[in-house]
Design a protein around this motif. Sequence first.
Motif, PDB file in Angstrom:
ATOM      1  N   ILE A   8     -17.365 -11.723   2.243  1.00 39.45           N
ATOM      2  CA  ILE A   8     -18.088 -12.432   1.192  1.00 39.45           C
ATOM      3  C   ILE A   8     -18.453 -13.834   1.657  1.00 39.45           C
ATOM      4  CG2 ILE A   8     -18.028 -13.262  -1.186  1.00 39.45           C
ATOM      5  CD1 ILE A   8     -15.981 -11.106  -1.809  1.00 39.45           C
ATOM      6  N   LEU A   9     -19.726 -14.088   1.784  1.00 41.92           N
ATOM      7  CA  LEU A   9     -20.243 -15.398   2.148  1.00 41.92           C
ATOM      8  C   LEU A   9     -20.193 -16.306   0.922  1.00 41.92           C
ATOM      9  CD1 LEU A   9     -23.702 -15.856   3.897  1.00 41.92           C
ATOM     10  CD2 LEU A   9     -23.131 -17.127   1.845  1.00 41.92           C
ATOM     11  N   VAL A  10     -19.622 -17.471   1.057  1.00 41.74           N
ATOM     12  CA  VAL A  10     -19.620 -18.464  -0.014  1.00 41.74           C
ATOM     13  C   VAL A  10     -20.509 -19.619   0.434  1.00 41.74           C
ATOM     14  CG1 VAL A  10     -18.251 -20.003  -1.452  1.00 41.74           C
ATOM     15  CG2 VAL A  10     -17.316 -17.782  -0.764  1.00 41.74           C
ATOM     16  N   GLY A  17     -18.174 -28.490  -3.658  1.00 37.38           N
ATOM     17  CA  GLY A  17     -16.770 -28.132  -3.844  1.00 37.38           C
ATOM     18  C   GLY A  17     -16.399 -26.794  -3.250  1.00 37.38           C
ATOM     19  N   LYS A  18     -17.158 -26.316  -2.245  1.00 41.07           N
ATOM     20  CA  LYS A  18     -16.922 -24.969  -1.713  1.00 41.07           C
ATOM     21  C   LYS A  18     -15.541 -24.811  -1.093  1.00 41.07           C
ATOM     22  CE  LYS A  18     -20.483 -24.814   0.996  1.00 41.07           C
ATOM     23  NZ  LYS A  18     -20.985 -26.159   0.637  1.00 41.07           N
ATOM     24  N   PRO A  87     -10.533  -7.760   4.779  1.00 48.53           N
ATOM     25  CA  PRO A  87     -11.646  -8.362   4.046  1.00 48.53           C
ATOM     26  C   PRO A  87     -11.680  -9.866   4.299  1.00 48.53           C
ATOM     27  CG  PRO A  87     -10.410  -6.870   2.627  1.00 48.53           C
ATOM     28  CD  PRO A  87      -9.598  -7.045   3.876  1.00 48.53           C
ATOM     29  N   PHE A  88     -12.873 -10.426   4.411  1.00 41.16           N
ATOM     30  CA  PHE A  88     -13.034 -11.847   4.730  1.00 41.16           C
ATOM     31  C   PHE A  88     -13.702 -12.597   3.575  1.00 41.16           C
ATOM     32  CE2 PHE A  88     -13.148 -12.499   9.642  1.00 41.16           C
ATOM     33  CZ  PHE A  88     -11.897 -11.924   9.753  1.00 41.16           C
ATOM     34  N   LEU A  89     -13.274 -13.858   3.394  1.00 43.98           N
ATOM     35  CA  LEU A  89     -14.024 -14.848   2.635  1.00 43.98           C
ATOM     36  C   LEU A  89     -14.596 -15.812   3.667  1.00 43.98           C
ATOM     37  CD1 LEU A  89     -11.492 -15.651  -0.256  1.00 43.98           C
ATOM     38  CD2 LEU A  89     -13.489 -14.157  -0.384  1.00 43.98           C
ATOM     39  N   VAL A  90     -15.891 -16.098   3.596  1.00 45.25           N
ATOM     40  CA  VAL A  90     -16.563 -16.838   4.652  1.00 45.25           C
ATOM     41  C   VAL A  90     -17.173 -18.130   4.104  1.00 45.25           C
ATOM     42  CG1 VAL A  90     -18.253 -16.706   6.512  1.00 45.25           C
ATOM     43  CG2 VAL A  90     -17.142 -14.609   5.703  1.00 45.25           C
ATOM     44  N   CYS A 107     -22.271 -10.569   7.072  1.00 45.58           N
ATOM     45  CA  CYS A 107     -21.651 -10.588   5.750  1.00 45.58           C
ATOM     46  C   CYS A 107     -22.231  -9.500   4.854  1.00 45.58           C
ATOM     47  CB  CYS A 107     -21.843 -11.959   5.093  1.00 45.58           C
ATOM     48  SG  CYS A 107     -21.036 -13.298   5.996  1.00 45.58           S
ATOM     49  N   THR A 108     -21.417  -9.010   3.943  1.00 44.34           N
ATOM     50  CA  THR A 108     -21.840  -7.923   3.059  1.00 44.34           C
ATOM     51  C   THR A 108     -22.164  -8.392   1.645  1.00 44.34           C
ATOM     52  OG1 THR A 108     -19.521  -7.466   2.486  1.00 44.34           O
ATOM     53  CG2 THR A 108     -20.461  -6.248   4.348  1.00 44.34           C
ATOM     54  N   HIS A 109     -21.530  -9.474   1.195  1.00 44.21           N
ATOM     55  CA  HIS A 109     -21.683  -9.965  -0.163  1.00 44.21           C
ATOM     56  C   HIS A 109     -21.849 -11.484  -0.139  1.00 44.21           C
ATOM     57  CE1 HIS A 109     -19.534  -6.137  -0.501  1.00 44.21           C
ATOM     58  NE2 HIS A 109     -19.943  -6.035  -1.743  1.00 44.21           N
ATOM     59  N   ALA A 110     -22.190 -12.049  -1.297  1.00 46.20           N
ATOM     60  CA  ALA A 110     -22.384 -13.497  -1.353  1.00 46.20           C
ATOM     61  C   ALA A 110     -21.974 -14.046  -2.713  1.00 46.20           C
ATOM     62  CB  ALA A 110     -23.838 -13.858  -1.062  1.00 46.20           C
TER      63      ALA A 110
END
Length: 388
Positions: A8-10, A17-18, A87-90, A107-110
């Motif tokens: 998941i790309l953030v 504030g990411k 699973p990754f948080l990016v 990345c698969t999600h955002a």
Amino acid sequence: MINPLPAILVGGPPHAGKTVFLHSLSQALYKRGISHYTIRACPDGEGNWSQESDIETASLIRRNHKGKWPEHFITRVSQNLSRRYLPFLVDMGGKPTEAEQLLFQQCTHAILLLKAEDPASTQAWQYFVEGKELLAKLYSQQYGASELRSLTPIIEGTICNIERGQEIHNEVMDALVEHIARLFEPFGQEEHKPIAYEQAPYEIFNLHTIVPSGEQWYPNMLPQLLTQLSAQSFYFIYGRAPNWVCAAIAGHLEQPFYQFDPRRRWVQPIPLSFSTRQHPEVCTSTKSNADATLLEVDMPSKQIEYIQPEPIPVPTVSTAKGIIISGAIPQWFITALVQLYKSAHIPWIAAYEPRLEKAVVVYSRIDKYHLGDLVAIPKDWNLFKVKS
């Protein structure tokens, strides 16, 4: 080929504030027993450690990066994303360019954390995440009350009062955690790790049997941990813990061992050698007093490759005093340092912990220091102020 595990790309503009948001999101998932990994896909040195440390200390350690991202950094982060085993948080940083598209492709999600007063950035980020499954579109505000406006087709709302060092607790974050937990659960449950446990012929020791996922490690837990590990056995070490925990394991075990790395699966401490040379991606410096030598290790790229053509050089230090290791380095590097300096008969070894602003003793063969003791850093060492 895209890795099927969720990543998941953030994204969002600077100062939204990411990093604080990601830390709070990650902690909430760990507390639910959802294994995952947070990767910082930007070269500024931020991380979970910086949210758990004193602000002034974190600002000294953190490396500010301006301008174009180094090409080798993008390549290595892309490789780490592509071969993920959890699973990754990016964290994608605040101002990506077309050059960073290689990272977005993995990345698969955002999730977008935006600022209402910056519509141009909102438009840019919506373009960057095209083709990804958008989970949430949130707006960050410094003041006010958080508001959940929609759950479907994506989570939408406002998150307020994002402050460093404080976890976010509101209905917006709760909804997002619930959604991501369902997404990660088939791959990242603590009790089911078919991917993580593959290719582990020796006994697997799960660190979370000592400190459950999401809870805090403390130095006085080290003696209890090491009583669970036979020094003469072979182990595969799994679980999330501070560097000084893995360093203590390295100082205790006499046989080869592996550590779980979400980017490479099972890895051993990297080969090192004593030398006056400097590795192009590993900058070392030393200071000393009558009691100890301080070894500062800086990796400017933050993404050094695990596989090296030859052992990485590190400095020889006095065997008449202890050594304190400091630096934001991979766990497979600090375990290698401990093994090397232990073999050189250094009397005691400690690892600096920014959250405590002291070093934790991870190995000792003298009565003056014991496992888990805290060692103050002399003020005249000016820790981290040598960095540019």
